[in-house]
Design a protein around this motif. Structure first.
Motif, mmCIF file in Angstrom:
data_model
loop_
_atom_site.group_PDB
_atom_site.id
_atom_site.type_symbol
_atom_site.label_atom_id
_atom_site.label_comp_id
_atom_site.label_asym_id
_atom_site.label_seq_id
_atom_site.Cartn_x
_atom_site.Cartn_y
_atom_site.Cartn_z
ATOM 1 N N PRO A 252 0.836 -1.205 0.000
ATOM 2 C CA PRO A 252 0.000 0.000 0.000
ATOM 3 C C PRO A 252 0.870 1.253 0.000
ATOM 4 N N VAL A 253 0.486 2.237 -0.751
ATOM 5 C CA VAL A 253 1.325 3.426 -0.949
ATOM 6 C C VAL A 253 1.370 4.318 0.288
ATOM 7 N N SER A 254 0.242 4.580 0.894
ATOM 8 C CA SER A 254 0.181 5.547 1.989
ATOM 9 C C SER A 254 1.001 5.111 3.195
ATOM 10 N N PRO A 255 1.943 5.968 3.667
ATOM 11 C CA PRO A 255 2.750 5.615 4.845
ATOM 12 C C PRO A 255 1.972 5.753 6.152
ATOM 13 N N LYS A 256 0.822 6.398 6.095
ATOM 14 C CA LYS A 256 0.043 6.633 7.316
ATOM 15 C C LYS A 256 -0.864 5.458 7.678
ATOM 16 N N VAL A 257 -1.102 4.561 6.716
ATOM 17 C CA VAL A 257 -1.949 3.399 6.974
ATOM 18 C C VAL A 257 -1.106 2.317 7.655
ATOM 19 N N GLN A 258 -1.480 1.948 8.880
ATOM 20 C CA GLN A 258 -0.725 0.962 9.645
ATOM 21 C C GLN A 258 -1.559 -0.287 9.900
ATOM 22 N N SER A 259 -0.857 -1.390 10.120
ATOM 23 C CA SER A 259 -1.497 -2.641 10.516
ATOM 24 C C SER A 259 -1.007 -3.013 11.908
ATOM 25 N N ASP A 260 -1.879 -3.640 12.673
ATOM 26 C CA ASP A 260 -1.487 -4.036 14.031
ATOM 27 C C ASP A 260 -0.339 -5.039 14.008
ATOM 28 N N LEU A 261 -0.385 -5.944 13.054
ATOM 29 C CA LEU A 261 0.630 -6.991 12.945
ATOM 30 C C LEU A 261 1.173 -7.000 11.521
ATOM 31 N N VAL A 262 2.511 -6.878 11.385
ATOM 32 C CA VAL A 262 3.169 -6.926 10.078
ATOM 33 C C VAL A 262 4.164 -8.088 10.088
ATOM 34 N N VAL A 263 4.093 -8.930 9.071
ATOM 35 C CA VAL A 263 4.939 -10.122 8.998
ATOM 36 C C VAL A 263 5.679 -10.147 7.665
ATOM 37 N N ALA A 264 6.954 -10.524 7.709
ATOM 38 C CA ALA A 264 7.720 -10.791 6.490
ATOM 39 C C ALA A 264 8.502 -12.079 6.744
ATOM 40 N N ALA A 265 8.019 -13.182 6.200
ATOM 41 C CA ALA A 265 8.626 -14.492 6.440
ATOM 42 C C ALA A 265 9.344 -14.984 5.188
ATOM 43 N N PHE A 266 10.651 -15.228 5.302
ATOM 44 C CA PHE A 266 11.488 -15.724 4.220
ATOM 45 C C PHE A 266 11.425 -14.799 3.000
ATOM 46 N N SER A 267 11.327 -13.493 3.270
ATOM 47 C CA SER A 267 11.146 -12.506 2.196
ATOM 48 C C SER A 267 12.354 -11.606 2.017
ATOM 49 N N LEU A 268 12.990 -11.204 3.111
ATOM 50 C CA LEU A 268 14.131 -10.287 3.004
ATOM 51 C C LEU A 268 15.275 -10.934 2.230
ATOM 52 N N SER A 269 15.427 -12.243 2.361
ATOM 53 C CA SER A 269 16.507 -12.945 1.663
ATOM 54 C C SER A 269 16.289 -12.979 0.157
ATOM 55 N N GLU A 270 15.093 -12.644 -0.299
ATOM 56 C CA GLU A 270 14.810 -12.613 -1.732
ATOM 57 C C GLU A 270 15.087 -11.254 -2.346
ATOM 58 N N LEU A 271 15.565 -10.300 -1.546
ATOM 59 C CA LEU A 271 15.899 -8.973 -2.061
ATOM 60 C C LEU A 271 17.388 -8.941 -2.393
ATOM 61 N N PRO A 272 17.750 -8.327 -3.543
ATOM 62 C CA PRO A 272 19.122 -8.477 -4.058
ATOM 63 C C PRO A 272 20.215 -7.709 -3.328
ATOM 64 N N THR A 273 19.897 -6.568 -2.707
ATOM 65 C CA THR A 273 20.951 -5.750 -2.096
ATOM 66 C C THR A 273 20.606 -5.395 -0.659
ATOM 67 N N GLN A 274 21.639 -5.053 0.109
ATOM 68 C CA GLN A 274 21.437 -4.628 1.491
ATOM 69 C C GLN A 274 20.615 -3.342 1.540
ATOM 70 N N LYS A 275 20.824 -2.451 0.573
ATOM 71 C CA LYS A 275 20.059 -1.193 0.525
ATOM 72 C C LYS A 275 18.572 -1.479 0.356
ATOM 73 N N GLU A 276 18.225 -2.410 -0.514
ATOM 74 C CA GLU A 276 16.809 -2.751 -0.708
ATOM 75 C C GLU A 276 16.223 -3.387 0.546
ATOM 76 N N ARG A 277 17.028 -4.213 1.232
ATOM 77 C CA ARG A 277 16.541 -4.817 2.478
ATOM 78 C C ARG A 277 16.318 -3.753 3.550
ATOM 79 N N GLU A 278 17.233 -2.813 3.662
ATOM 80 C CA GLU A 278 17.088 -1.743 4.650
ATOM 81 C C GLU A 278 15.851 -0.899 4.360
ATOM 82 N N ASP A 279 15.683 -0.509 3.095
ATOM 83 C CA ASP A 279 14.515 0.314 2.718
ATOM 84 C C ASP A 279 13.214 -0.432 2.987
ATOM 85 N N THR A 280 13.211 -1.730 2.688
ATOM 86 C CA THR A 280 12.000 -2.530 2.904
ATOM 87 C C THR A 280 11.669 -2.641 4.389
#
Length: 461
Positions: A252-280
């Protein structure tokens, strides 16, 4: 007279010795009271630090749907293909960063250039071209060749056979840490980044199905989203078994919309660079109202990816702050200091085990174990109270298997002081309650420690 003196001296000695004895008994009584308090009325085998789960099985509807879709796919060599994919995913490493690659190339270039100049005094441009070819050849041999995984409909089914049950087990165990320790947490919304087959959706629904009203699943693969939606319908055309689940290919584009629980499982390792992981990670944190849960393979690579994320959240400042509540590490770390495993045992990751029943398919065993690493970060205001700052009882994390021996328990524990200790817990030194709790605990559980200054917790020789 001498007998009377002896009696008086004896009485005086007893009177002078009595206060220290009373103080000792009073201290032991206070310690026993503290130990009783941390149990919160629970039996030792179910003390508040126990967060391990017994053998996990996929929800019946999810397993039925998965088996239906597998039989419909009619893919050949599915067992062998899923085994190979599982091994590949486990051995997967991060892509080598461009600056590291350039530095390595320069070192090799200097080495080969010196050799060529010493052995051959030929034309400079010829030598340079020859060295460049050798450097490229050497880099190809020594450098891990990272490639993005692109899931089509067929590979998504192979992934389902390989990782559905294990991924669900890891996420269930990570979320159980919140379920067990934060009894008041009743999330209304879930955001799952890199949702894949929707395992985080199913796991969070198992824990908080009564309160969750919205599930947003984000995965770049349209084929994976389609398969996850089919699983929600039990592999048939009927209505979804879990309502209000939405699948997207972008966050979702809006930075103001939050979720109570956010999960990223086995996803960061699929990003190619450390910069992309940090931004994500920073983007996911902005979208977190209460808890951000990150899960990766229990490998050295997976653990280091999570430690990178931890450092990003704790140390990097955002340019625009939409939520002023700062991040606080909730689990598994008992502190916010550098990871002692990375400092003392850089080749040994901080990981945990969860037993589970795999899909009942040919080639699968009766019982398997998922080895994973995880990180849970919460918002500051709520977490300071939950983490028990300033309390006499502090908690350590058991970071390896517990060895139960006659009259003592050998534990490796990550303490709230940031130290990794090998402890021999005994009833005599640590109290009956802590000793019995240690015998009832397992790898990944928390263990109570009486005060940060408890000098009885000495390192085992």
């Amino acid at each position: 007279m001498s007998a009377l003196l002896c009696r008086l001296v004896g009485a005086g000695w007893r009177r002078s010795a009595a206060p220290p004895l009373r103080d000792t008994l009073r201290c032991k009584s206070a310690a026993a009271q503290v130990q009783s308090e941390f149990l919160e009325g629970s039996p030792h085998r179910k003390h508040p630090g126990v967060t391990n789960l017994k053998m996990l099985r996929l929800p019946e509807a999810l397993q039925t749907g998965a088996l239906t879709l597998i039989h419909k796919s009619e893919l050949k060599d599915l067992s062998e293909r899923s085994r190979k994919l599982k091994n590949y995913l486990w051995s997967r490493k991060r892509a080598v960063e461009a600056p590291v690659l350039r530095e390595k190339a320069m070192v090799l270039e200097r080495k080969w250039m010196e050799k060529e100049l010493q052995s051959d005094g030929g034309d400079g441009s010829t030598i340079e071209a020859k060295v460049r070819r050798k450097v490229l050849s050497e880099l190809r041999k020594e450098t891990y060749h990272w490639m993005p995984l692109r899931y089509d409909a067929e590979l998504a089914v192979v992934y389902m056979v390989a990782r559905l049950a294990g991924g669900y087990a890891a996420v269930m165990r990570a979320l159980n840490e919140i379920k067990k320790r934060d009894l008041l947490f009743a999330p209304r919304s879930l955001l799952d980044f890199g949702s894949g087959l929707g395992t985080a959706l199913w796991a969070s629904n198992t824990h908080w199905g009564d309160s969750l009203k919205e599930y947003v699943c984000v995965d770049a693969s349209g084929a994976m989203n389609a398969l996850a939606e089919q699983l929600l319908s039990g592999g048939s055309e009927r209505a979804p078994l879990i309502k209000h689940a939405y699948f997207r290919q972008f966050l979702p584009v809006s930075p103001k919309v939050q979720s109570d629980l956010v999960v990223a499982a086995f996803s960061l390792s699929e990003l190619p660079t450390q910069k992309e992981r940090e931004d994500t990670v920073l983007t996911l944190w902005r979208k977190t109202s209460s808890y951000l849960v990150l899960v990766e393979n229990g490998t050295k690579e997976g653990h280091q990816i999570l430690m990178e994320a931890r450092n990003t959240l704790l140390k990097k400042k955002e340019k625009v702050v939409h939520d002023s509540r700062k991040p606080v590490v909730f689990a598994p770390c008992t502190h916010e200091l550098p990871c002692p495993k990375l400092l003392n045992q850089p080749t040994v990751p901080c990981n945990f085990l969860q037993s589970y029943w795999p899909l009942p398919l040919p080639g699968n065993g009766e019982r398997e174990q998922e080895k994973f690493s995880y990180l849970i970060v919460g918002r500051e205001e709520e977490q300071r109270e939950k983490l028990g700052e300033g309390e006499l009882v502090q908690w350590g994390r058991l970071t390896s298997p517990v060895h139960r021996r006659p009259r003592h328990v050998q534990c490796q524990i990550c303490c709230s002081t940031g130290e990794l200790k090998q402890l021999a817990v005994t009833a005599h030194h640590h109290g009956r309650d802590m000793y019995r709790c240690a015998r009832s605990s397992d790898w990944g559980d928390r263990l109570p420690i009486l005060s940060k200054e408890d000098d009885t917790l000495t390192e085992e020789p």
